[in-house]
Scaffold this motif. Sequence first.
Motif, PDB file in Angstrom:
ATOM      1  N   VAL A 166      -4.289   5.348  -9.563  1.00 30.00           N
ATOM      2  CA  VAL A 166      -3.596   6.632  -9.633  1.00 30.00           C
ATOM      3  C   VAL A 166      -2.297   6.400 -10.388  1.00 30.00           C
ATOM      4  O   VAL A 166      -1.494   5.555 -10.003  1.00 30.00           O
ATOM      5  N   GLN A 167      -2.119   7.136 -11.473  1.00 28.18           N
ATOM      6  CA  GLN A 167      -0.894   7.011 -12.264  1.00 28.18           C
ATOM      7  C   GLN A 167       0.174   7.914 -11.658  1.00 28.18           C
ATOM      8  O   GLN A 167      -0.079   9.083 -11.348  1.00 28.18           O
ATOM      9  N   VAL A 168       1.375   7.334 -11.474  1.00 29.48           N
ATOM     10  CA  VAL A 168       2.510   8.073 -10.908  1.00 29.48           C
ATOM     11  C   VAL A 168       3.757   7.759 -11.724  1.00 29.48           C
ATOM     12  O   VAL A 168       3.725   6.937 -12.640  1.00 29.48           O
ATOM     13  N   THR A 169       4.860   8.368 -11.380  1.00 23.08           N
ATOM     14  CA  THR A 169       6.123   8.117 -12.059  1.00 23.08           C
ATOM     15  C   THR A 169       6.601   6.706 -11.738  1.00 23.08           C
ATOM     16  O   THR A 169       6.673   6.326 -10.563  1.00 23.08           O
ATOM     17  N   PRO A 183       3.797  -1.438 -12.102  1.00 21.36           N
ATOM     18  CA  PRO A 183       4.733  -0.311 -12.148  1.00 21.36           C
ATOM     19  C   PRO A 183       4.076   0.952 -12.707  1.00 21.36           C
ATOM     20  O   PRO A 183       3.404   0.918 -13.730  1.00 21.36           O
ATOM     21  N   GLY A 184       4.257   2.054 -11.986  1.00 17.97           N
ATOM     22  CA  GLY A 184       3.698   3.328 -12.426  1.00 17.97           C
ATOM     23  C   GLY A 184       2.284   3.592 -11.951  1.00 17.97           C
ATOM     24  O   GLY A 184       1.688   4.594 -12.335  1.00 17.97           O
ATOM     25  N   PHE A 231       4.186  14.101 -10.456  1.00 19.17           N
ATOM     26  CA  PHE A 231       3.082  13.646 -11.304  1.00 19.17           C
ATOM     27  C   PHE A 231       2.235  12.592 -10.593  1.00 19.17           C
ATOM     28  O   PHE A 231       2.746  11.574 -10.149  1.00 19.17           O
ATOM     29  N   ALA A 232       0.941  12.861 -10.464  1.00 20.66           N
ATOM     30  CA  ALA A 232      -0.010  11.904  -9.891  1.00 20.66           C
ATOM     31  C   ALA A 232      -1.397  12.297 -10.360  1.00 20.66           C
ATOM     32  O   ALA A 232      -1.823  13.436 -10.173  1.00 20.66           O
TER      33      ALA A 232
END
Length: 180
Positions: A5-8, A65-66, A88-89
């Motif tokens: 899962v991409q996040v900030t 990271p991220g 954002f996710a």
Amino acid sequence: MWYVVQVTTGREQAMCEKVRRAAAAFAEERGLAEREVLEECFSPRFRTRVRHEGAWADDERALLPGYLIAVTGRADLLAQALRRVPDFARVLGNDDAFIPLSDDEAAWVDAFAGAGRRVVEMSEGFKEGGIVHVTSGPLVGYEGAITKVDRRKHTAYLQLEVMGRKKEVKVGFNLVRKAR
């Protein structure tokens, strides 16, 4: 299956909690068991040493990271639950489907950052003739994956393949001595 899962970047821990809450609320509304939407969510971390106010202290940093790792059998339900997260996710994939981590990638993360705390402990070793020798820690036997060691920052850099892409990953490493 394990999904990325991409996040900030820099907000991995906080986002993990938001993803858990969103998944739990989504499951409750749909009359599903929480584990049907999300079994586990974590931000793999690594332990290193940093200089703080003139003294060395242990610290934990994001391994990826991220990105978060979400364990679920239903990526479609997880993606719907992520729409409720105010930041954002998104589950990584291509246009047609969500792509889970390969068995090898999941096994690597699970071996280094085992269930529970999901933290890669520091390794220790020495350098002799330009070759890194690991004497203790999770990197024992993985010397070939080490591309660089930063003695001042107590980190080793590994070249890994994640989601079909080459990625440089930092882990904690204490270079005890540099032999000639």
